[in-house]
Design a protein around this motif. Structure first.
Motif, PDB file in Angstrom:
ATOM      1  N   LYS A 100      80.826  52.900 -77.767  1.00  0.00           N
ATOM      2  CA  LYS A 100      81.485  52.596 -76.492  1.00  0.00           C
ATOM      3  C   LYS A 100      82.079  53.884 -75.938  1.00  0.00           C
ATOM      4  CE  LYS A 100      82.426  47.717 -77.050  1.00  0.00           C
ATOM      5  NZ  LYS A 100      82.022  47.140 -78.313  1.00  0.00           N
ATOM      6  N   ARG A 142      84.370  53.044 -83.488  1.00  0.00           N
ATOM      7  CA  ARG A 142      85.200  53.423 -82.343  1.00  0.00           C
ATOM      8  C   ARG A 142      86.688  53.477 -82.675  1.00  0.00           C
ATOM      9  NH1 ARG A 142      87.075  48.221 -79.674  1.00  0.00           N
ATOM     10  NH2 ARG A 142      85.427  46.768 -80.259  1.00  0.00           N
ATOM     11  N   GLU A 161      76.891  42.265 -85.803  1.00  0.00           N
ATOM     12  CA  GLU A 161      77.822  43.347 -85.458  1.00  0.00           C
ATOM     13  C   GLU A 161      79.164  43.079 -86.118  1.00  0.00           C
ATOM     14  OE1 GLU A 161      77.646  44.321 -81.303  1.00  0.00           O
ATOM     15  OE2 GLU A 161      79.740  44.948 -81.230  1.00  0.00           O
ATOM     16  N   ASP A 171      80.789  48.513 -85.080  1.00  0.00           N
ATOM     17  CA  ASP A 171      81.425  48.753 -83.770  1.00  0.00           C
ATOM     18  C   ASP A 171      82.833  49.309 -84.012  1.00  0.00           C
ATOM     19  OD1 ASP A 171      82.569  48.668 -81.269  1.00  0.00           O
ATOM     20  OD2 ASP A 171      82.505  46.509 -81.031  1.00  0.00           O
ATOM     21  N   GLU A 172      83.784  48.427 -84.340  1.00  0.00           N
ATOM     22  CA  GLU A 172      85.163  48.888 -84.582  1.00  0.00           C
ATOM     23  C   GLU A 172      85.214  49.958 -85.679  1.00  0.00           C
ATOM     24  OE1 GLU A 172      84.252  45.793 -84.046  1.00  0.00           O
ATOM     25  OE2 GLU A 172      85.774  44.663 -82.938  1.00  0.00           O
ATOM     26  N   ASP A 176      78.244  38.932 -82.964  1.00  0.00           N
ATOM     27  CA  ASP A 176      79.361  39.870 -83.147  1.00  0.00           C
ATOM     28  C   ASP A 176      80.573  39.082 -83.645  1.00  0.00           C
ATOM     29  OD1 ASP A 176      81.302  41.815 -83.069  1.00  0.00           O
ATOM     30  OD2 ASP A 176      81.066  42.299 -80.942  1.00  0.00           O
ATOM     31  N   LYS A 216      79.222  35.946 -79.321  1.00  0.00           N
ATOM     32  CA  LYS A 216      80.465  36.096 -80.082  1.00  0.00           C
ATOM     33  C   LYS A 216      80.585  34.934 -81.077  1.00  0.00           C
ATOM     34  CE  LYS A 216      82.456  39.743 -78.373  1.00  0.00           C
ATOM     35  NZ  LYS A 216      82.906  40.871 -79.183  1.00  0.00           N
ATOM     36  N   LYS A 270      73.837  38.752 -76.873  1.00  0.00           N
ATOM     37  CA  LYS A 270      74.841  38.973 -77.930  1.00  0.00           C
ATOM     38  C   LYS A 270      75.836  37.823 -77.859  1.00  0.00           C
ATOM     39  CE  LYS A 270      78.738  42.013 -78.553  1.00  0.00           C
ATOM     40  NZ  LYS A 270      79.101  43.420 -78.695  1.00  0.00           N
ATOM     41  N   ASN A 277      83.409  40.639 -84.726  1.00  0.00           N
ATOM     42  CA  ASN A 277      84.622  41.459 -84.543  1.00  0.00           C
ATOM     43  C   ASN A 277      85.477  41.552 -85.800  1.00  0.00           C
ATOM     44  OD1 ASN A 277      84.345  40.351 -81.340  1.00  0.00           O
ATOM     45  ND2 ASN A 277      84.759  42.526 -81.667  1.00  0.00           N
TER      46      ASN A 277
HETATM   47 MG   LIG Z   1      81.718  44.463 -81.058  1.00  0.00          MG
END
Ligand SMILES: [Mg+2]
Ligand SMILES: O=C(O)CCC(=O)C1=CC=C[C@@H](O)[C@@H]1C(=O)O
Length: 345
Positions: free
Chosen positions: A236, A216, A189, A212-213, A165, A137, A135, A167
């Motif tokens: 997570k 979560r 992601e 993801d965010e 990812d 970033k 993965k 973010n």
């Molecule tokens: Mg993430």
């Protein structure tokens, strides 16, 4: 409710010699251990990172011992108390309930590649021996799309499968442009911050989208499903309130899941790995090798061997890298506020 000494107290932790403590504690919620009991067996640690990740160079965490083992409370420092309270619920679950039953003893993990220059990629990937997925970033502030393309190309030379990812850093047109420029990936992601933006990108690009965010940090983690905004859920354990919460969410999401760490210490990672080991179906590598990014951990890290990690109980080392008294006081106050939130829930 007043718990009396000894066996009538469901949270009491016997001493190493098996003696029950002789204190009386007050709790208004039977399923939560009293805050003073948590703090009595807690340590605040400060763990240096080998590589800056998510802007973090030193990872702080509080770890505490309960009846069934150790739990971790390590919400990122900028998170507010309401969000941080989920992390406390997860730590309490680990320490007082222990892990759910495992259905596998090996969990494949991805290499996690921070937003480093392309010529530093090989050294990072080498810390995840046997990983066949990485993965990477992307979209780091201050960097260009060219940096991302170069970094991903360097990773592809070493690892057959790559996921990226962002973010949530891209807007929709930038995400579409970047995904086309970066080329073949397993999934992207959190390309954009919001659920409608994820859905918009997903309608255009030919690559699976992972949330993801949007799961979560959402009030309702199922919004992503209703908006048809993702193909894969990154879950997570600490931010979502614990192992059993994640297993329940997995059952209601009806999409592939990836269990990923929240930059956990070995104590938190034990809960994350146990959750991945308890999933009925696991199709993708999990983001549970981040112990390899620490210079020092609270116990031997979950470092992949042959591309996998296995569930195990973790007992912290006798000598811990303790945080300063000022930082310990900050974490204690934060834990007290989060405990009060859990009591009121
Ligand atoms: Mg993430
Ligand atoms: O998924 C992985 O490979 C490792 C974990 C990871 O990437 C993250 C952990 C904690 C905070 C995050 O910014 C980051 C993520 O966004 O997934």
């Amino acid at each position: 409710m007043v718990y009396q000494p000894g066996s009538n107290n469901p949270f009491a932790i016997p001493s190493k010699h098996g003696e029950m403590p002789t204190f009386v504690v007050r709790a208004s919620k039977p399923q939560l251990p009293p805050v003073d009991l948590i703090l009595e067996n807690a340590h605040v640690v400060s763990l240096p990172m080998r590589t800056r990740f998510r802007g973090i160079t030193v990872r702080e965490a509080m770890i505490f011992r309960g009846l069934k083992g150790w739990g971790e409370f390590a919400p990122f420092v900028e998170y507010d108390d309401v969000e941080a309270a989920n992390w406390l619920a997860a730590g309490i679950e680990a320490a007082w309930q222990g892990p759910p039953p495992a259905v596998r003893d090996a969990v494949p993990v991805n290499a996690t590649v921070p937003a480093v220059p392309a010529d530093e990629v090989a050294e990072i990937v080498a810390r995840f021996p046997g990983a066949t997925t990485a993965k990477v970033k992307v979209a780091e502030a201050g960097q260009s799309l060219h940096d991302d393309v170069e970094r991903v190309a360097a990773v592809r030379e070493l690892v057959p499968r790559v996921r990226i990812d962002a973010n949530g850093a891209w807007d929709v047109p930038t995400a579409i442009e970047a995904i086309e420029a970066i080329g073949d990936v397993e999934y992207v992601e959190q390309p954009c911050a919001t659920i409608p933006e994820l859905a918009a990108v997903r309608r255009v690009v030919n690559v699976p989208i992972a949330a993801d965010e949007s799961i979560r940090r959402a009030d309702d983690p199922l919004l992503v499903v209703r908006a048809d905004a993702a193909d894969i859920a990154v879950l997570k354990v600490a931010p979502l309130g614990g192992m059993r919460k994640v297993l329940a969410l997995n059952a209601s999401l009806r999409m592939d899941v990836v269990i990923s760490s929240a930059l956990d210490t070995a104590v938190g990672m034990a809960a994350s790995v146990s959750t991945a080991a308890a999933l009925p179906v696991l199709e993708h590598a999990c983001g549970l090798g981040t112990g390899a990014l620490f210079e020092r951990d609270v116990a031997p890290s979950f470092v992949p061997r042959g591309g996998v990690v296995g569930p195990r109980l973790v007992t912290p080392d006798d000598e811990l890298p303790l945080a300063s008294p000022e930082r310990a006081a900050w974490w204690e106050a934060r834990l007290r506020r989060c405990h009060a939130i859990l009591m009121a829930r």
